[in-house]
Write a protein that holds these residues in place. Structure first.
Motif, PDB file in Angstrom:
ATOM      1  N   SER A   1      -5.810  21.539  75.428  1.00  0.00           N
ATOM      2  CA  SER A   1      -4.723  22.392  75.552  1.00  0.00           C
ATOM      3  C   SER A   1      -4.199  22.805  76.873  1.00  0.00           C
ATOM      4  O   SER A   1      -3.293  22.842  77.521  1.00  0.00           O
ATOM      5  CB  SER A   1      -4.752  23.536  74.557  1.00  0.00           C
ATOM      6  OG  SER A   1      -5.765  24.149  74.673  1.00  0.00           O
ATOM      7  N   GLU A   2      -5.306  23.172  77.753  1.00  0.00           N
ATOM      8  CA  GLU A   2      -5.472  23.514  79.093  1.00  0.00           C
ATOM      9  C   GLU A   2      -4.882  22.499  79.828  1.00  0.00           C
ATOM     10  O   GLU A   2      -3.906  22.603  80.868  1.00  0.00           O
ATOM     11  CB  GLU A   2      -6.633  24.081  79.457  1.00  0.00           C
ATOM     12  CG  GLU A   2      -6.382  24.563  81.207  1.00  0.00           C
ATOM     13  CD  GLU A   2      -7.731  25.006  81.680  1.00  0.00           C
ATOM     14  OE1 GLU A   2      -7.841  25.132  82.866  1.00  0.00           O
ATOM     15  OE2 GLU A   2      -8.726  24.991  81.081  1.00  0.00           O
ATOM     16  N   VAL A   3      -5.358  21.278  79.608  1.00  0.00           N
ATOM     17  CA  VAL A   3      -4.939  19.962  80.572  1.00  0.00           C
ATOM     18  C   VAL A   3      -3.426  19.753  80.298  1.00  0.00           C
ATOM     19  O   VAL A   3      -2.697  19.650  81.088  1.00  0.00           O
ATOM     20  CB  VAL A   3      -5.630  18.866  79.984  1.00  0.00           C
ATOM     21  CG1 VAL A   3      -5.100  17.554  80.269  1.00  0.00           C
ATOM     22  CG2 VAL A   3      -7.130  18.999  80.569  1.00  0.00           C
ATOM     23  N   LEU A   4      -2.967  19.872  79.003  1.00  0.00           N
ATOM     24  CA  LEU A   4      -1.573  19.898  78.846  1.00  0.00           C
ATOM     25  C   LEU A   4      -0.593  20.727  79.495  1.00  0.00           C
ATOM     26  O   LEU A   4       0.419  20.474  79.984  1.00  0.00           O
ATOM     27  CB  LEU A   4      -1.201  20.008  77.213  1.00  0.00           C
ATOM     28  CG  LEU A   4       0.095  19.108  76.805  1.00  0.00           C
ATOM     29  CD1 LEU A   4      -0.037  17.878  77.131  1.00  0.00           C
ATOM     30  CD2 LEU A   4       0.245  19.517  75.310  1.00  0.00           C
TER      31      LEU A   4
ATOM     32  N   ASP B   1       0.594  17.760  92.765  1.00  0.00           N
ATOM     33  CA  ASP B   1       0.723  16.317  92.584  1.00  0.00           C
ATOM     34  C   ASP B   1      -0.774  15.685  92.053  1.00  0.00           C
ATOM     35  O   ASP B   1      -0.832  15.107  91.058  1.00  0.00           O
ATOM     36  CB  ASP B   1       0.899  15.619  93.971  1.00  0.00           C
ATOM     37  CG  ASP B   1       0.928  14.042  93.874  1.00  0.00           C
ATOM     38  OD1 ASP B   1       1.811  13.417  93.124  1.00  0.00           O
ATOM     39  OD2 ASP B   1       0.132  13.295  94.152  1.00  0.00           O
ATOM     40  N   LYS B   2      -1.833  16.254  92.863  1.00  0.00           N
ATOM     41  CA  LYS B   2      -3.284  15.850  92.281  1.00  0.00           C
ATOM     42  C   LYS B   2      -3.579  16.467  90.781  1.00  0.00           C
ATOM     43  O   LYS B   2      -4.221  15.904  90.116  1.00  0.00           O
ATOM     44  CB  LYS B   2      -4.231  16.159  93.357  1.00  0.00           C
ATOM     45  CG  LYS B   2      -4.276  15.208  94.686  1.00  0.00           C
ATOM     46  CD  LYS B   2      -5.363  15.571  95.297  1.00  0.00           C
ATOM     47  CE  LYS B   2      -5.607  14.574  96.413  1.00  0.00           C
ATOM     48  NZ  LYS B   2      -4.329  14.752  97.516  1.00  0.00           N
ATOM     49  N   ALA B   3      -3.098  17.691  90.618  1.00  0.00           N
ATOM     50  CA  ALA B   3      -3.227  18.405  89.416  1.00  0.00           C
ATOM     51  C   ALA B   3      -2.531  17.611  88.214  1.00  0.00           C
ATOM     52  O   ALA B   3      -3.378  17.495  87.074  1.00  0.00           O
ATOM     53  CB  ALA B   3      -2.916  19.892  89.512  1.00  0.00           C
ATOM     54  N   TYR B   4      -1.378  17.216  88.604  1.00  0.00           N
ATOM     55  CA  TYR B   4      -0.526  16.352  87.554  1.00  0.00           C
ATOM     56  C   TYR B   4      -1.409  15.055  87.346  1.00  0.00           C
ATOM     57  O   TYR B   4      -1.575  14.796  86.172  1.00  0.00           O
ATOM     58  CB  TYR B   4       0.697  16.078  88.193  1.00  0.00           C
ATOM     59  CG  TYR B   4       1.493  15.163  87.067  1.00  0.00           C
ATOM     60  CD1 TYR B   4       2.466  15.614  86.164  1.00  0.00           C
ATOM     61  CD2 TYR B   4       1.591  13.711  87.390  1.00  0.00           C
ATOM     62  CE1 TYR B   4       3.153  14.906  85.194  1.00  0.00           C
ATOM     63  CE2 TYR B   4       2.078  12.874  86.496  1.00  0.00           C
ATOM     64  CZ  TYR B   4       2.931  13.353  85.268  1.00  0.00           C
ATOM     65  OH  TYR B   4       3.433  12.561  84.588  1.00  0.00           O
TER      66      TYR B   4
ATOM     67  N   ALA C   1      -8.288  18.638  87.542  1.00  0.00           N
ATOM     68  CA  ALA C   1      -7.118  19.213  87.257  1.00  0.00           C
ATOM     69  C   ALA C   1      -6.994  20.678  87.500  1.00  0.00           C
ATOM     70  O   ALA C   1      -6.042  21.351  88.195  1.00  0.00           O
ATOM     71  CB  ALA C   1      -6.265  18.932  86.008  1.00  0.00           C
ATOM     72  N   ARG C   2      -7.949  21.393  87.032  1.00  0.00           N
ATOM     73  CA  ARG C   2      -8.035  22.909  87.254  1.00  0.00           C
ATOM     74  C   ARG C   2      -7.967  23.327  88.559  1.00  0.00           C
ATOM     75  O   ARG C   2      -7.675  24.157  89.020  1.00  0.00           O
ATOM     76  CB  ARG C   2      -9.302  23.284  86.187  1.00  0.00           C
ATOM     77  CG  ARG C   2      -9.372  24.856  86.309  1.00  0.00           C
ATOM     78  CD  ARG C   2     -10.585  25.235  85.608  1.00  0.00           C
ATOM     79  NE  ARG C   2     -10.304  25.454  84.170  1.00  0.00           N
ATOM     80  CZ  ARG C   2     -11.375  26.016  83.169  1.00  0.00           C
ATOM     81  NH1 ARG C   2     -12.531  26.226  83.777  1.00  0.00           N
ATOM     82  NH2 ARG C   2     -11.150  26.025  82.089  1.00  0.00           N
ATOM     83  N   LEU C   3      -9.059  22.508  89.299  1.00  0.00           N
ATOM     84  CA  LEU C   3      -9.143  22.966  90.624  1.00  0.00           C
ATOM     85  C   LEU C   3      -8.027  22.714  91.421  1.00  0.00           C
ATOM     86  O   LEU C   3      -7.802  23.344  92.416  1.00  0.00           O
ATOM     87  CB  LEU C   3     -10.282  22.037  91.106  1.00  0.00           C
ATOM     88  CG  LEU C   3     -11.000  22.503  92.596  1.00  0.00           C
ATOM     89  CD1 LEU C   3     -12.002  23.532  92.437  1.00  0.00           C
ATOM     90  CD2 LEU C   3     -11.604  21.193  93.236  1.00  0.00           C
ATOM     91  N   PHE C   4      -7.465  21.639  91.463  1.00  0.00           N
ATOM     92  CA  PHE C   4      -6.188  21.252  92.243  1.00  0.00           C
ATOM     93  C   PHE C   4      -4.898  22.367  91.954  1.00  0.00           C
ATOM     94  O   PHE C   4      -4.232  22.435  92.683  1.00  0.00           O
ATOM     95  CB  PHE C   4      -5.833  19.777  92.198  1.00  0.00           C
ATOM     96  CG  PHE C   4      -6.641  18.864  93.061  1.00  0.00           C
ATOM     97  CD1 PHE C   4      -6.724  19.034  94.367  1.00  0.00           C
ATOM     98  CD2 PHE C   4      -7.488  18.012  92.435  1.00  0.00           C
ATOM     99  CE1 PHE C   4      -7.570  18.085  95.076  1.00  0.00           C
ATOM    100  CE2 PHE C   4      -8.541  17.306  93.178  1.00  0.00           C
ATOM    101  CZ  PHE C   4      -8.187  17.401  94.469  1.00  0.00           C
ATOM    102  N   LEU C   5      -5.108  22.672  90.609  1.00  0.00           N
ATOM    103  CA  LEU C   5      -4.020  23.817  90.472  1.00  0.00           C
ATOM    104  C   LEU C   5      -4.168  25.009  90.990  1.00  0.00           C
ATOM    105  O   LEU C   5      -3.310  25.603  91.815  1.00  0.00           O
ATOM    106  CB  LEU C   5      -3.941  23.930  89.073  1.00  0.00           C
ATOM    107  CG  LEU C   5      -2.823  24.873  88.439  1.00  0.00           C
ATOM    108  CD1 LEU C   5      -1.552  24.265  88.114  1.00  0.00           C
ATOM    109  CD2 LEU C   5      -3.208  25.508  86.889  1.00  0.00           C
ATOM    110  N   ASP C   6      -5.531  25.413  91.110  1.00  0.00           N
ATOM    111  CA  ASP C   6      -5.847  26.447  91.930  1.00  0.00           C
ATOM    112  C   ASP C   6      -5.635  26.493  93.359  1.00  0.00           C
ATOM    113  O   ASP C   6      -5.206  27.303  94.192  1.00  0.00           O
ATOM    114  CB  ASP C   6      -7.166  26.873  91.701  1.00  0.00           C
ATOM    115  CG  ASP C   6      -7.680  27.508  90.516  1.00  0.00           C
ATOM    116  OD1 ASP C   6      -6.731  28.047  89.645  1.00  0.00           O
ATOM    117  OD2 ASP C   6      -8.795  27.526  90.038  1.00  0.00           O
TER     118      ASP C   6
END
Length: 452
Positions: free
Chosen positions: A332-335, A227-230, A217-222
Motif C-alpha cells: 500500500s505504501e508502494v502504491l 522519477d526514480k521513486a516512481y 522507492a521510499r528512499l528516493f521519495l525522501d
C-alpha cells in the motif's frame, strides 16, 4: 536454538559499550563461521526486525497526549521527543538497536566472503547475502530518517549523515559520513541485495526483491527524486500487486489487521513506548474527521476511548498486536509512492489509477468516491491526504514532515500542549534531526552533534 543463543551471546559481548575486550567468552560458545550460522542469525527477528528507535514515531505521528499521561512516561528521552525538547538524549538503545543490525550484517558478510566456491553457488548463499545487504540498508535508512536533516541535493555533500560501518572490526574509530554518502551507501546496499534476492522470500523472517525495490522507492521519495521513486515503486508493485480488502477485516477485533498479511513486503518494528501506548494516545481530531462515511480505515484503525469520550485511540497496527510501531514496507505504501511520484511527473492518468485502486479496497463494498481531479497540484494534495490517512503510525509522517518542509503550500507546522504550555516545531527546524545520545558522543568525540 541453543547454537543461536551462543552465537548471540558472542555478538553481544563484541558490541558492548565498554570493556568488551577484557571479557573471556566460554570456550563452548559458538563463534559464527558457517552458512548455517549466518542463516540462524538472519532469522533472529527480535534483534534484526524489532529494535528500531521510536523517536520519529513519537515526534511526528498525528496524535496527542494529555498532561497526566505525558507526565507518567518513565523514559525521559521519549517524553522529551514528544515536545521536541532541547534536552540531550541519554538512552543509547535508540542508537544501538540499528547499529547492532549493521554489526551483525557486517559479520555475516565477512563470513560469507570466506566460504568455498561451491557454497557461494548455492541458493542459500545468495539468499543470505541478499538479506544481509537488505537489512544493513534498512538499518541505515532508519538512522538517516531520525538523526539527519532533510535531504537537499544542494547541501547533502556538506550536511552530516550517520557513521558508516562496513566491517565488523570494533576497534575502528567512526565518524559521521556526509548525508550524501550516507544515502549512497543505502542505495548501494539495496541495489546489491537485488542482485541476490529472489522474487519469493527465502528466509523465514526475510525479504525479497519487491522489498528491496520498495526500500529504494521510499528512499528516493525522501530524496525528492520522483522519477526514480516512481520507477522503483513500479518495480515493487509489479512483483507483489496485492492489497488487503478491508471489507474482509473484523473491525470489532482488538487488532483487525493480521501480522505478515499479504501487503507486508518486509516486517520491522520500533521498540515499544508508553509515549504511544494504546491507552494513552488520542488521535488528532482533524485526522479522524478526514475519513468520509464508508471509509473502512476509520473503524479498522481507530477505537473510541471509553475514558475520554469523543476521542480515539489506535488499533490498526500492521503487526497485528500491541508493542512497537510497525515501520516495515508494504504494497500500500508502494502504491502511494507511485501515485505521488506520478502526479509530480505529470502522469495524471497513472496517478488517478493508483489512488482509486487503493480506495477501492478501503471502502465499504468497494463503493467509493472516484477521484477524477486533473489539475496536478490539486491531485497531489489529494494523494498526500490519502497517504496521511493510510500510513498512520507506520513511521512515515516524520519523514514526510521533513521532506515537505521546503514546500510553502504543504509544509507541516506542529504544536502540542502539556500542562497548559504550548510546544511547537517550526517549519524547517533543526530539530528535524533528533540529537544523537550524549554518551555516544562522549565515548567517541569524532561523532559530532546535530546543529541547534
Amino acid at each position: 536454538m541453543k547454537k543461536l543463543i551462543y552465537i548471540l551471546i558472542f555478538i553481544i559481548l563484541c558490541t558492548g559499550c565498554s570493556d568488551f575486550l577484557e571479557i573471556k567468552p566460554d570456550k563452548k560458545m559458538s563463534v559464527p563461521k558457517t552458512l548455517e550460522d549466518c542463516e540462524l542469525l538472519l532469522n533472529d527477528y527480535g534483534t534484526l526486525n524489532s529494535a528500531y528507535t521510536a523517536l520519529g514515531i513519537i515526534a511526528g505521528e498525528p496524535y496527542y497526549l494529555n498532561s497526566p499521561n505525558w507526565n507518567s512516561i518513565a523514559d525521559l528521552d521519549d517524553r522529551n521527543a514528544y515536545i521536541w525538547s532541547e534536552e540531550p538524549n541519554f538512552k543509547t538503545q535508540a542508537w544501538q538497536g540499528p547499529y547492532r543490525v549493521v554489526y551483525i550484517c557486517n559479520q555475516i558478510m565477512q563470513i560469507l566472503d570466506k566460504l568455498t566456491v561451491a557454497e557461494k553457488e548455492s541458493a542459500r548463499f545468495k539468499a543470505a547475502c541478499g538479506h544481509a545487504r537488505f537489512l544493513r540498508a534498512f538499518a541505515y535508512q532508519e538512522l538517516i530518517s531520525v538523526y539527519t536533516l532533510p535531504y537537499n541535493v544542494k547541501t547533502a555533500d556538506i550536511e552530516l549523515g550517520v557513521p558508516i560501518r562496513l566491517m565488523p572490526d570494533i576497534d575502528v574509530v567512526s565518524k559521521r559520513a556526509s548525508l550524501q554518502d550516507s544515502y549512497k551507501q543505502v542505495i548501494s546496499d539495496y541495489q546489491a541485495a537485488l542482485g541476490f534476492l529472489d522474487v519469493k522470500t527465502t528466509i523465514q523472517t526475510g525479504t525479497s526483491k519487491s522489498a528491496a525495490y520498495a526500500g529504494l522507492a521510499r528512499l528516493f521519495l525522501d530524496m525528492k527524486d520522483y522519477d526514480k521513486a516512481y520507477r522503483y515503486a513500479d518495480s515493487a508493485w509489479s512483483l507483489k500487486p496485492y492489497l488487503l480488502d478491508y471489507n474482509t477485516l473484523n473491525s470489532g477485533a482488538n487488532f483487525p489487521i493480521t501480522k505478515y498479511n499479504q501487503e507486508v513486503l518486509f516486517s520491522a518494528l520500533t521498540v515499544s513506548s508508553n509515549a504511544f501506548g494504546r491507552n494513552y494516545i488520542r488521535m488528532n481530531p482533524d485526522l479522524i474527521a478526514s475519513y468520509q462515511v464508508g471509509d473502512l480505515r476509520k473503524e479498522n484503525y481507530f477505537q473510541p476511548n471509553l475514558v475520554d469520550l469523543g476521542t480515539f485511540g489506535f488499533k490498526g497496527s500492521y503487526d497485528g498486536g500491541p508493542g512497537g510501531a510497525f515501520i516495515g514496507l508494504t504494497s500500500s505504501e508502494v502504491l502511494l509512492i507511485r501515485a505521488e511520484s506520478a502526479a509530480r511527473l505529470q502522469k495524471i492518468d497513472e496517478a488517478l489509477k493508483d489512488v482509486n485502486f487503493l480506495r477501492k479496497y478501503r471502502w465499504t463494498d468497494h463503493i467509493y468516491p472516484i477521484v477524477t481531479e486533473q489539475e496536478p497540484n490539486r491531485l497531489l494534495d489529494i494523494i498526500l491526504q490519502e497517504r496521511g490517512k493510510e500510513l498512520v503510525f507506520r513511521g512515515r509522517r516524520w519523514s514526510d514532515i521533513k521532506r515537505l518542509s521546503d514546500d510553502p503550500h504543504r509544509a507541516i507546522y506542529l504544536e502540542r500542549i502539556i500542562d497548559n504550555k504550548t510546544y511547537s516545531l517550526p517549519i524547517g527546524s533543526l530539530k528535524y534531526a533528533i540529537q544523537i545520545p550524549a554518551i555516544v558522543m562522549e565515548q567517541n568525540p569524532n561523532i559530532k552533534p546535530n546543529k541547534r
